[in-house]
Design an enzyme around this catalytic site. Structure first.
Site, PDB file in Angstrom:
ATOM      1  N   THR A  18     -13.247  21.337 -18.006  1.00  0.00           N
ATOM      2  CA  THR A  18     -12.170  20.838 -18.860  1.00  0.00           C
ATOM      3  C   THR A  18     -10.950  21.751 -18.768  1.00  0.00           C
ATOM      4  O   THR A  18      -9.820  21.310 -18.839  1.00  0.00           O
ATOM      5  CB  THR A  18     -12.641  20.780 -20.330  1.00  0.00           C
ATOM      6  OG1 THR A  18     -13.901  20.119 -20.390  1.00  0.00           O
ATOM      7  CG2 THR A  18     -11.668  20.034 -21.217  1.00  0.00           C
ATOM      8  N   HIS A 121     -12.130  30.159 -26.289  1.00  0.00           N
ATOM      9  CA  HIS A 121     -12.845  30.479 -27.523  1.00  0.00           C
ATOM     10  C   HIS A 121     -14.281  30.933 -27.264  1.00  0.00           C
ATOM     11  O   HIS A 121     -15.020  31.202 -28.205  1.00  0.00           O
ATOM     12  CB  HIS A 121     -12.861  29.235 -28.404  1.00  0.00           C
ATOM     13  CG  HIS A 121     -13.342  28.036 -27.632  1.00  0.00           C
ATOM     14  ND1 HIS A 121     -12.546  27.426 -26.698  1.00  0.00           N
ATOM     15  CD2 HIS A 121     -14.517  27.403 -27.604  1.00  0.00           C
ATOM     16  CE1 HIS A 121     -13.222  26.440 -26.144  1.00  0.00           C
ATOM     17  NE2 HIS A 121     -14.426  26.401 -26.663  1.00  0.00           N
ATOM     18  N   LYS A 133      -7.888  30.016 -14.690  1.00  0.00           N
ATOM     19  CA  LYS A 133      -7.267  28.694 -14.695  1.00  0.00           C
ATOM     20  C   LYS A 133      -5.904  28.793 -14.035  1.00  0.00           C
ATOM     21  O   LYS A 133      -5.207  29.785 -14.209  1.00  0.00           O
ATOM     22  CB  LYS A 133      -7.128  28.287 -16.166  1.00  0.00           C
ATOM     23  CG  LYS A 133      -6.521  26.962 -16.427  1.00  0.00           C
ATOM     24  CD  LYS A 133      -6.626  26.624 -17.905  1.00  0.00           C
ATOM     25  CE  LYS A 133      -5.369  27.035 -18.630  1.00  0.00           C
ATOM     26  NZ  LYS A 133      -5.176  26.319 -19.892  1.00  0.00           N
ATOM     27  N   ASP A 284      -7.726  31.443 -31.577  1.00  0.00           N
ATOM     28  CA  ASP A 284      -8.896  31.696 -30.733  1.00  0.00           C
ATOM     29  C   ASP A 284      -8.624  32.804 -29.708  1.00  0.00           C
ATOM     30  O   ASP A 284      -7.587  33.463 -29.759  1.00  0.00           O
ATOM     31  CB  ASP A 284      -9.356  30.399 -30.033  1.00  0.00           C
ATOM     32  CG  ASP A 284      -8.433  30.003 -28.897  1.00  0.00           C
ATOM     33  OD1 ASP A 284      -7.231  30.314 -28.979  1.00  0.00           O
ATOM     34  OD2 ASP A 284      -8.908  29.387 -27.919  1.00  0.00           O
ATOM     35  N   ASP A 286      -7.622  33.071 -26.604  1.00  0.00           N
ATOM     36  CA  ASP A 286      -6.375  33.107 -25.839  1.00  0.00           C
ATOM     37  C   ASP A 286      -5.192  32.579 -26.648  1.00  0.00           C
ATOM     38  O   ASP A 286      -4.126  32.305 -26.081  1.00  0.00           O
ATOM     39  CB  ASP A 286      -6.530  32.353 -24.517  1.00  0.00           C
ATOM     40  CG  ASP A 286      -6.937  30.902 -24.714  1.00  0.00           C
ATOM     41  OD1 ASP A 286      -7.530  30.581 -25.768  1.00  0.00           O
ATOM     42  OD2 ASP A 286      -6.661  30.082 -23.831  1.00  0.00           O
ATOM     43  N   THR A 351     -10.123  13.973 -23.432  1.00  0.00           N
ATOM     44  CA  THR A 351     -10.182  15.354 -23.905  1.00  0.00           C
ATOM     45  C   THR A 351      -9.659  16.317 -22.843  1.00  0.00           C
ATOM     46  O   THR A 351      -9.961  16.169 -21.667  1.00  0.00           O
ATOM     47  CB  THR A 351     -11.649  15.689 -24.240  1.00  0.00           C
ATOM     48  OG1 THR A 351     -12.028  14.891 -25.353  1.00  0.00           O
ATOM     49  CG2 THR A 351     -11.834  17.147 -24.565  1.00  0.00           C
ATOM     50  N   GLU A 370      -5.419  17.910 -30.478  1.00  0.00           N
ATOM     51  CA  GLU A 370      -6.825  17.582 -30.279  1.00  0.00           C
ATOM     52  C   GLU A 370      -7.603  18.000 -31.520  1.00  0.00           C
ATOM     53  O   GLU A 370      -7.213  18.952 -32.217  1.00  0.00           O
ATOM     54  CB  GLU A 370      -7.396  18.356 -29.087  1.00  0.00           C
ATOM     55  CG  GLU A 370      -6.827  17.947 -27.760  1.00  0.00           C
ATOM     56  CD  GLU A 370      -7.649  18.553 -26.611  1.00  0.00           C
ATOM     57  OE1 GLU A 370      -8.518  17.845 -26.097  1.00  0.00           O
ATOM     58  OE2 GLU A 370      -7.433  19.724 -26.273  1.00  0.00           O
ATOM     59  N   GLU A 371      -8.728  17.328 -31.716  1.00  0.00           N
ATOM     60  CA  GLU A 371      -9.571  17.647 -32.873  1.00  0.00           C
ATOM     61  C   GLU A 371     -10.141  19.064 -32.793  1.00  0.00           C
ATOM     62  O   GLU A 371     -10.575  19.609 -33.790  1.00  0.00           O
ATOM     63  CB  GLU A 371     -10.704  16.629 -33.021  1.00  0.00           C
ATOM     64  CG  GLU A 371     -11.537  16.344 -31.770  1.00  0.00           C
ATOM     65  CD  GLU A 371     -12.323  17.503 -31.227  1.00  0.00           C
ATOM     66  OE1 GLU A 371     -12.911  18.232 -32.061  1.00  0.00           O
ATOM     67  OE2 GLU A 371     -12.366  17.679 -29.999  1.00  0.00           O
ATOM     68  N   SER A 372     -10.145  19.625 -31.594  1.00  0.00           N
ATOM     69  CA  SER A 372     -10.767  20.929 -31.370  1.00  0.00           C
ATOM     70  C   SER A 372      -9.810  22.072 -31.699  1.00  0.00           C
ATOM     71  O   SER A 372      -9.767  23.062 -30.981  1.00  0.00           O
ATOM     72  CB  SER A 372     -11.231  21.010 -29.921  1.00  0.00           C
ATOM     73  OG  SER A 372     -10.156  20.693 -29.051  1.00  0.00           O
ATOM     74  N   ARG A 503     -21.369  16.482 -27.870  1.00  0.00           N
ATOM     75  CA  ARG A 503     -20.445  16.420 -28.995  1.00  0.00           C
ATOM     76  C   ARG A 503     -20.465  15.008 -29.564  1.00  0.00           C
ATOM     77  O   ARG A 503     -20.301  14.029 -28.829  1.00  0.00           O
ATOM     78  CB  ARG A 503     -19.028  16.777 -28.562  1.00  0.00           C
ATOM     79  CG  ARG A 503     -18.899  18.161 -27.941  1.00  0.00           C
ATOM     80  CD  ARG A 503     -17.486  18.696 -28.086  1.00  0.00           C
ATOM     81  NE  ARG A 503     -17.211  19.825 -27.215  1.00  0.00           N
ATOM     82  CZ  ARG A 503     -17.623  21.070 -27.424  1.00  0.00           C
ATOM     83  NH1 ARG A 503     -18.370  21.349 -28.474  1.00  0.00           N
ATOM     84  NH2 ARG A 503     -17.308  22.041 -26.586  1.00  0.00           N
TER      85      ARG A 503
HETATM   86  C1  G1P Z   1     -13.231  21.718 -25.541  1.00  0.00           C
HETATM   87  C2  G1P Z   1     -12.539  20.819 -26.529  1.00  0.00           C
HETATM   88  C3  G1P Z   1     -11.296  20.226 -25.923  1.00  0.00           C
HETATM   89  C4  G1P Z   1     -10.391  21.326 -25.406  1.00  0.00           C
HETATM   90  C5  G1P Z   1     -11.166  22.241 -24.485  1.00  0.00           C
HETATM   91  C6  G1P Z   1     -10.337  23.448 -24.066  1.00  0.00           C
HETATM   92  O1  G1P Z   1     -13.625  20.968 -24.411  1.00  0.00           O
HETATM   93  O2  G1P Z   1     -13.394  19.806 -26.987  1.00  0.00           O
HETATM   94  O3  G1P Z   1     -10.634  19.440 -26.877  1.00  0.00           O
HETATM   95  O4  G1P Z   1      -9.297  20.797 -24.726  1.00  0.00           O
HETATM   96  O5  G1P Z   1     -12.342  22.721 -25.134  1.00  0.00           O
HETATM   97  O6  G1P Z   1      -9.926  24.211 -25.148  1.00  0.00           O
HETATM   98  P1  G1P Z   1     -15.131  20.409 -24.206  1.00  0.00           P
HETATM   99  O7  G1P Z   1     -16.040  21.588 -24.317  1.00  0.00           O
HETATM  100  O8  G1P Z   1     -15.366  19.450 -25.337  1.00  0.00           O
HETATM  101  O9  G1P Z   1     -15.110  19.758 -22.868  1.00  0.00           O
HETATM  102 ZN    ZN Z   2      -8.167  28.673 -26.190  1.00  0.00          ZN
END
Ligand code: G1P
Ligand code: ZN
Length: 550
Positions: A18, A121, A133, A284, A286, A351, A370-372, A503
């Site tokens: 991601t 995180h 990245k 978090d 970063d 996402t 995002e919800e995260s 999730r």
């Molecule tokens: C998770 C979060 C997503 C976020 C990503 C990077 O990804 O759900 O919203 O963009 O971390 O911070 P996931 O582990 O769900 O693929």
């Molecule tokens: Zn981060």
């Protein structure tokens, strides 16, 4: 100093997820692991670079969240960069740059791209995680086309080009050289702080602290600390100690630097005290994520995005209104209602922040979230924790209201989207995959089916058709939508480094103001049961409940 060509053999499993390539530190320190990946990245950039010139003559930004292995990785990357044609690197002092700061520096100096060293995180330290990245010239995460090309290259890479130059001094500002490549060690905060000054009314914020506004920002011993200290305590006059856990540590002091009520429990406890400050927030590893907390009142990221959208005009950088907004599919639809009322477009993306980039670049949206615990805007191409904190502070300053009263008023106006995310961590990969396979198989039969008082109106596997470049991303999460606007969403995490994480996102809409004060998990209990009934979560995972519910 000479440039060496060293044979190497491909290493399996270097596919970015991601948000870049994330693995255990123990994996990253294996001989050649980082080198192979970075060489593959440079090979791809050299093959696809602008004007056929690749990296030749180009500048890259480099920095990370300071976690364990950051400093060593910086030195390795510099030696590879020098040997692969890069002309100049802007390196954050001490190897430090928050993710939003990398984005800000790339954009401000209009450079070719940048490399972020972070596992966001995820916990750090020798036993923790590391990550890398690539961000492109717009300041945002590389497209999937590029990351897939890098992955393909990792499978065939045979040669490393690397300088044998000695390590440079990364803690001292100023110019140094690695071969022909200039390394400019920059203040990690300066460009970012300048950008914040353009967006927010620093006089208003300074006045708030002068009049006794109190705040607690928990930097979770991660990279946000220096940024928050410089801006809040340095420029805005917040009392010393407003930022806690401000010193970035290689293992984040053993904390899990994920700003949610579970991992930032110390902040939540402080905000529940009778002498709690007016405003609390956490970031978090970063510093791209944020959690916003009022006195004994936690704001969900989905609600945060909706409120920021509703009140954006109060913030100088957004006084002319928003072009549009975007949210990731699992994020609650609270913002959709605001966008509708404002008459602006609202986009639903898969996402991952990378999907917002095209919309921002094309001028289709100004805010996204995002919800995260991620919120951001067109000022950079990453989510931005401290920016979100300053945005909320600006709303509190401009309205003179408390966090809780702003949110409650919002619910009364727009209705409340009860929302929770249940994470099932450490599931066996095969079991998790099988759950998704079985779930996808039953989707066609679900529409029209009744569960209690609810009827399924849509059951699909979310696919995104990018309105800017026409690319299609399939299988982005299974969603069940009901006739009362409730939603149940299932997807597997793409950022984990151990086993699989399922999730489960649960949401229901409550327009009635007398029904908006139910405890969240209770309000969504029937949907959780429904999710288990449809997907057989307990059966597949052997778990009776989530490991984390936020
Ligand atoms: C998770 C979060 C997503 C976020 C990503 C990077 O990804 O759900 O919203 O963009 O971390 O911070 P996931 O582990 O769900 O693929
Ligand atoms: Zn981060």
């Amino acid at each position: 100093m000479t440039i060496q060509t060293i044979p190497t053999t491909p290493i399996a499993g270097q596919r970015p997820g991601t948000s870049g390539l994330r693995k255990k530190v123990t994996v990253f320190v294996q001989p050649g692991y980082l080198e192979n990946f970075v060489q593959s990245l440079f090979d791809v950039l050299n093959a696809t670079g602008q004007d056929g010139q690749g990296l030749k003559g180009q500048t890259l930004v480099l920095g990370g969240d300071g976690r364990y292995h950051n400093r060593a990785a910086v030195q390795t990357i510099l030696k590879l960069a020098a040997a692969n044609g890069v002309q100049r690197v802007l390196l954050g002092q001490g190897g430090i740059l928050s993710t939003p700061a990398v984005s800000a520096v790339i954009r401000k100096h209009q450079v070719f791209g940048g490399i972020v060293l972070s596992a966001s995180h995820n916990p750090g330290g020798p036993e923790g995680d590391f990550g890398i990245k690539y961000n492109a010239s717009n300041g945002g995460p590389a497209t999937e086309t590029l990351t897939e090309a890098v992955y393909a290259r990792t499978q065939i890479v045979r040669e490393l080009r690397i300088s044998d130059a000695p390590d440079i001094v990364i803690d001292t500002l100023g110019l140094q050289w690695v071969e022909q490549m200039q390394v400019e060690v920059i203040d990690p905060v300066a460009d970012y702080a300048a950008l914040m000054r353009e967006l927010f009314d620093f006089d208003l914020l300074r006045g708030m602290f002068a009049r006794g506004f109190t705040m607690r920002v928990d930097a979770m011993c991660a990279v946000g600390g220096p940024y928050a200290q410089a801006i809040l305590e340095g420029e805005l006059g917040a009392p010393r100690g407003t930022v806690v856990n401000a010193q970035p540590l290689e293992d984040f002091g053993g904390l899990h630097p994920d700003p949610n009520p579970v991992n930032a429990e110390d902040l939540i406890a402080h905000m529940a005290r009778t002498d709690a400050p007016d405003f609390g927030a956490a970031m978090d590893g970063d510093a791209d994520r944020n959690m916003v907390v009022g006195r004994d009142f936690v704001v969900t990221p989905s609600d945060s995005l909706a409120l920021m959208t509703a009140h954006a005009r109060l913030v100088p950088g957004y006084k002319d209104g928003l072009l549009g907004v975007a949210r990731s599919m699992p994020t609650s639809a609270a913002v959709d209602r605001v966008a509708k009322k404002l008459g602006i477009a609202c986009f639903e993306t898969p996402t991952g922040w990378k999907f917002f980039g095209n919309l921002l670049d094309a001028g289709k949206v100004t805010l996204c979230g995002e919800e995260s615990y991620g919120t951001g805007s067109s000022h950079v191409r990453e989510k931005d924790g401290l920016w979100a904190i300053l945005f909320w502070m600006s709303l509190l300053g401009a309205t003179g209201r408390s966090v809780e009263s702003l949110v409650r008023e919002h619910w009364q106006t727009y209705g409340r989207n009860y929302y929770t995310r249940h994470d099932y961590e450490g599931v066996a990969v095969e079991a998790a995959n099988q759950l998704m396979v079985d779930l996808r198989a039953v989707l066609p039969g679900l529409p029209g089916q009744k569960f209690g008082t609810r009827t399924v109106t849509l059951a699909d596997d979310f696919a995104y058709d990018d309105p800017v470049d026409g690319s299609i991303s399939k299988a982005q999460g299974v969603r069940l939508i009901f006739d009362d606007a409730a939603r149940v969403i299932f997807r597997l995490s793409g950022t984990g480094t151990e086993g699989a994480t399922l999730r489960l996102y649960l949401e229901r809409y409550e327009p009635n103001p007398t029904q908006q004060d139910i405890a969240v998990q209770q309000a969504l209990r029937d949907l959780a049961a429904l999710a288990d009934q449809v997907a057989g979560i307990a059966r597949h995972t052997g778990m009776n409940g989530p490991t984390v519910a936020t």
